[in-house]
Each structure stands twice: as C-alpha cells, then as structure tokens.
Design a protein around this motif. Sequence first.
Motif, PDB file in Angstrom:
ATOM      1  N   ILE A   1      -5.093 -41.345 -10.899  1.00 37.43           N
ATOM      2  CA  ILE A   1      -4.752 -40.397 -10.139  1.00 37.43           C
ATOM      3  C   ILE A   1      -4.633 -38.938 -10.898  1.00 37.43           C
ATOM      4  O   ILE A   1      -4.403 -38.894 -11.998  1.00 37.43           O
TER       5      ILE A   1
ATOM      6  N   ILE B   1      -4.078 -41.747 -15.514  1.00 38.44           N
ATOM      7  CA  ILE B   1      -3.857 -40.456 -15.012  1.00 38.44           C
ATOM      8  C   ILE B   1      -4.783 -39.482 -15.387  1.00 38.44           C
ATOM      9  O   ILE B   1      -5.380 -39.792 -16.550  1.00 38.44           O
TER      10      ILE B   1
ATOM     11  N   ILE C   1       2.922 -36.421  -5.023  1.00 42.24           N
ATOM     12  CA  ILE C   1       3.548 -37.304  -6.056  1.00 42.24           C
ATOM     13  C   ILE C   1       4.875 -36.594  -6.748  1.00 42.24           C
ATOM     14  O   ILE C   1       5.125 -36.947  -7.890  1.00 42.24           O
TER      15      ILE C   1
ATOM     16  N   ALA D   1       3.306 -42.257 -11.095  1.00 40.77           N
ATOM     17  CA  ALA D   1       1.931 -42.995 -10.973  1.00 40.77           C
ATOM     18  C   ALA D   1       2.194 -44.224 -11.649  1.00 40.77           C
ATOM     19  O   ALA D   1       1.391 -45.283 -10.987  1.00 40.77           O
TER      20      ALA D   1
END
Length: 206
Positions: free
Chosen positions: A95, A157, A70, A149
């Motif tokens: 995430i 997150i 990412i 994200a």
Amino acid sequence: MHLFEKVMIGTMQLENRIIMPALNLRYCPGGEINERIISFYERRALGGVGLIVVGKSSIEDNVYGDVIGIGHDRYIEGLRRLTSRLHQYDTKVAIQLDHDGGNSPSKLIGCQAIAPSAIPFFSEEIPKEATAEDIQELIGLFVRAAQRAKSAGFDAIELRASAGTLIAQFFSPLTNVRKDQYGGSLVNRMRFGLELVSRIKNLLGH
C-alpha cells in the motif's frame, strides 16, 4: 523469460516480476474500502500480477478526494478484506502511504495545510511552515499508518515521495528553505524521508 520467474524483494518473495504500481482511483468515498475497489484489484490479481501496490492512501484521518483511508483504526477492517481477497491468488499486496503536505486544500481538510516551508507549490494557498513538533507528528502519522497496514495484512508499504507530495517537498530546495536540520544541504533535506524509513523499519522489525 525472467519476467515470469520468482524474485525476492528483501524477505518478500514474488511469484513473478510483474508489478502493478499505485493508482489514484478515487473509488473510496470517506476513505472506506468497498466492493468496487476490491473487484478492480481482484481482476488484476486473477491475471497473475506478482505484486499489486494499492494507492494512494491518506495517512490523515480527514480524507478527501475519495482516496483510500489509512489514518484511523476504523479503516483496518476494510483494508483487511482487500488484502484477503488478493492473497487468494498468490499475489503480494503493498500500500502506498501519502500526505499531500502544502498541497492539501484548506477547505477540505478544515485547517491550513502544513509543509516544510511557507511556500505554495501546486496550490495557490500558502501553507504553514512545520515546527519541530509538527515534523515529529507527521512522522508519527506515517509510522501509525504503517502499523495499520501490517495489521490489515499488507506485505509491504510504499512511501510516496514524488509528484510534489510532502516527502518530495522536503527533498526539493524549491519548497524547502528551512534553516534547521531538515533544510539546507541535500543531506538535511533528505533527513525527513530517511527518518520515516528508519522509524518504520524499527517498528515493523525489518
């Protein structure tokens, strides 16, 4: 049973209280999302999990260990495919953002690892002690990853601050012997992590 009742986490509503924590599956060569990892998480969403935390994901562009990437905009499309599939089942998706700090192997990242202090932890390699400028760049890596994200459709997150990773290295007096505002007292050692949370909240509007 309360387990199957809806619940709010901040402004996010879960259909139930079943949460799948992050796993380091190593399913993503080059950091790219593929059908293998999507299918893995889709089966869990189909089973009725209220929240799935996808992870670990590297906030750096030099991804190693087949973890989720990412750390660059090119990963957003694949991550969006993942969230879109899971959202079909009314599952919320988070995430886990991660940086290994001083445990990053130099032969894989192509440079000396960076850490709060030049103290090896799990690795036998001695990392570089982060300068004030390095710290701001590390914070920026997390913040930009959080923005990606959001762009990829994640509902939340998680900042990995355990298992000897970068944030944990700042927290611990065993790996943080700095003499500036990021070391010494517990308040100072927590500063890096707290600044991350504050910057990300300000960026994402929470």
